[in-house]
Scaffold this motif. Sequence first.
Motif, PDB file in Angstrom:
ATOM      1  N   CYS A  32       0.814  -1.223   0.000  1.00  0.00           N
ATOM      2  CA  CYS A  32       0.000   0.000   0.000  1.00  0.00           C
ATOM      3  C   CYS A  32       0.842   1.265   0.000  1.00  0.00           C
ATOM      4  O   CYS A  32       0.321   2.354  -0.236  1.00  0.00           O
ATOM      5  CB  CYS A  32      -0.905   0.033   1.224  1.00  0.00           C
ATOM      6  SG  CYS A  32      -2.129  -1.271   1.248  1.00  0.00           S
ATOM      7  N   LEU A  33       2.131   1.140   0.291  1.00  0.00           N
ATOM      8  CA  LEU A  33       2.991   2.318   0.377  1.00  0.00           C
ATOM      9  C   LEU A  33       3.271   2.912  -0.991  1.00  0.00           C
ATOM     10  O   LEU A  33       3.292   2.205  -2.004  1.00  0.00           O
ATOM     11  CB  LEU A  33       4.319   1.959   1.035  1.00  0.00           C
ATOM     12  CG  LEU A  33       4.267   1.603   2.502  1.00  0.00           C
ATOM     13  CD1 LEU A  33       5.648   1.163   2.979  1.00  0.00           C
ATOM     14  CD2 LEU A  33       3.763   2.765   3.328  1.00  0.00           C
ATOM     15  N   ILE A  34       3.501   4.184  -0.989  1.00  0.00           N
ATOM     16  CA  ILE A  34       3.869   4.870  -2.219  1.00  0.00           C
ATOM     17  C   ILE A  34       5.313   5.326  -2.060  1.00  0.00           C
ATOM     18  O   ILE A  34       5.619   6.134  -1.187  1.00  0.00           O
ATOM     19  CB  ILE A  34       2.941   6.061  -2.491  1.00  0.00           C
ATOM     20  CG1 ILE A  34       1.500   5.558  -2.606  1.00  0.00           C
ATOM     21  CG2 ILE A  34       3.360   6.795  -3.757  1.00  0.00           C
ATOM     22  CD1 ILE A  34       0.464   6.648  -2.644  1.00  0.00           C
TER      23      ILE A  34
ATOM     24  N   ILE B 185      -8.261   6.361  -8.208  1.00  0.00           N
ATOM     25  CA  ILE B 185      -7.200   5.974  -7.287  1.00  0.00           C
ATOM     26  C   ILE B 185      -7.113   4.448  -7.243  1.00  0.00           C
ATOM     27  O   ILE B 185      -8.123   3.776  -7.084  1.00  0.00           O
ATOM     28  CB  ILE B 185      -7.477   6.526  -5.876  1.00  0.00           C
ATOM     29  CG1 ILE B 185      -7.458   8.049  -5.895  1.00  0.00           C
ATOM     30  CG2 ILE B 185      -6.463   5.989  -4.873  1.00  0.00           C
ATOM     31  CD1 ILE B 185      -7.881   8.682  -4.581  1.00  0.00           C
ATOM     32  N   ARG B 186      -5.903   3.925  -7.404  1.00  0.00           N
ATOM     33  CA  ARG B 186      -5.715   2.475  -7.327  1.00  0.00           C
ATOM     34  C   ARG B 186      -6.127   1.989  -5.955  1.00  0.00           C
ATOM     35  O   ARG B 186      -5.834   2.613  -4.947  1.00  0.00           O
ATOM     36  CB  ARG B 186      -4.247   2.122  -7.574  1.00  0.00           C
ATOM     37  CG  ARG B 186      -3.840   2.285  -9.000  1.00  0.00           C
ATOM     38  CD  ARG B 186      -2.385   2.013  -9.241  1.00  0.00           C
ATOM     39  NE  ARG B 186      -1.813   0.999  -8.383  1.00  0.00           N
ATOM     40  CZ  ARG B 186      -0.508   0.749  -8.343  1.00  0.00           C
ATOM     41  NH1 ARG B 186       0.323   1.419  -9.077  1.00  0.00           N
ATOM     42  NH2 ARG B 186      -0.046  -0.182  -7.534  1.00  0.00           N
ATOM     43  N   SER B 187      -6.813   0.884  -5.914  1.00  0.00           N
ATOM     44  CA  SER B 187      -7.327   0.389  -4.634  1.00  0.00           C
ATOM     45  C   SER B 187      -6.215   0.098  -3.632  1.00  0.00           C
ATOM     46  O   SER B 187      -6.411   0.253  -2.441  1.00  0.00           O
ATOM     47  CB  SER B 187      -8.177  -0.855  -4.862  1.00  0.00           C
ATOM     48  OG  SER B 187      -7.392  -1.878  -5.440  1.00  0.00           O
ATOM     49  N   ASP B 188      -5.030  -0.304  -4.091  1.00  0.00           N
ATOM     50  CA  ASP B 188      -3.953  -0.584  -3.145  1.00  0.00           C
ATOM     51  C   ASP B 188      -3.376   0.694  -2.539  1.00  0.00           C
ATOM     52  O   ASP B 188      -2.753   0.663  -1.499  1.00  0.00           O
ATOM     53  CB  ASP B 188      -2.849  -1.437  -3.775  1.00  0.00           C
ATOM     54  CG  ASP B 188      -2.307  -0.866  -5.070  1.00  0.00           C
ATOM     55  OD1 ASP B 188      -2.947   0.020  -5.654  1.00  0.00           O
ATOM     56  OD2 ASP B 188      -1.237  -1.316  -5.507  1.00  0.00           O
ATOM     57  N   HIS B 189      -3.608   1.835  -3.177  1.00  0.00           N
ATOM     58  CA  HIS B 189      -3.161   3.100  -2.607  1.00  0.00           C
ATOM     59  C   HIS B 189      -4.259   3.779  -1.795  1.00  0.00           C
ATOM     60  O   HIS B 189      -3.974   4.635  -0.965  1.00  0.00           O
ATOM     61  CB  HIS B 189      -2.695   4.059  -3.703  1.00  0.00           C
ATOM     62  CG  HIS B 189      -1.425   3.623  -4.359  1.00  0.00           C
ATOM     63  ND1 HIS B 189      -1.032   4.082  -5.578  1.00  0.00           N
ATOM     64  CD2 HIS B 189      -0.453   2.760  -3.965  1.00  0.00           C
ATOM     65  CE1 HIS B 189       0.115   3.535  -5.916  1.00  0.00           C
ATOM     66  NE2 HIS B 189       0.482   2.719  -4.952  1.00  0.00           N
ATOM     67  N   ALA B 190      -5.488   3.413  -2.014  1.00  0.00           N
ATOM     68  CA  ALA B 190      -6.607   4.059  -1.330  1.00  0.00           C
ATOM     69  C   ALA B 190      -6.510   3.882   0.189  1.00  0.00           C
ATOM     70  O   ALA B 190      -6.767   4.819   0.946  1.00  0.00           O
ATOM     71  CB  ALA B 190      -7.931   3.513  -1.853  1.00  0.00           C
ATOM     72  N   ALA B 191      -6.109   2.712   0.647  1.00  0.00           N
ATOM     73  CA  ALA B 191      -6.001   2.465   2.088  1.00  0.00           C
ATOM     74  C   ALA B 191      -4.926   3.354   2.708  1.00  0.00           C
ATOM     75  O   ALA B 191      -5.106   3.904   3.794  1.00  0.00           O
ATOM     76  CB  ALA B 191      -5.690   0.988   2.347  1.00  0.00           C
TER      77      ALA B 191
END
Length: 111
Positions: A40-42, A90-96
């Motif tokens: 989930c990290l950017i 927004i990509r779901s893995d970044h939304a969290a």
Amino acid sequence: PALIFSSDRSVQTQAQTKDGGRENSAIPVGTMLIRIPSSCLITVDTVSSTPFGKKLVNKIQSVSSDTLQNDKSDLILALYLAHISSAKDIRSDHAAYLATLPPPSSYNNIP
């Protein structure tokens, strides 16, 4: 792997009880406060893996460090976060991860 934030000191908290009163408690040193899975990290690497991110990284890397007030990596991440947080897809893995950040209106004081 994950990014983990732990308390480095005892933190006093206050919660409202069912009867409307207040209850004090403490979060002990070393307690995990939040855990963000690495998926989930950017990071600069994840930014670079996107079409927009590649352009952004190339542009920032081409600017002389002498003309910047911030680290290039910090600037890349800040601009990418601003881009994706305003995007409708927004990509779901970044939304969290984005949900853990304060709203943009709370930090609109860019120097």
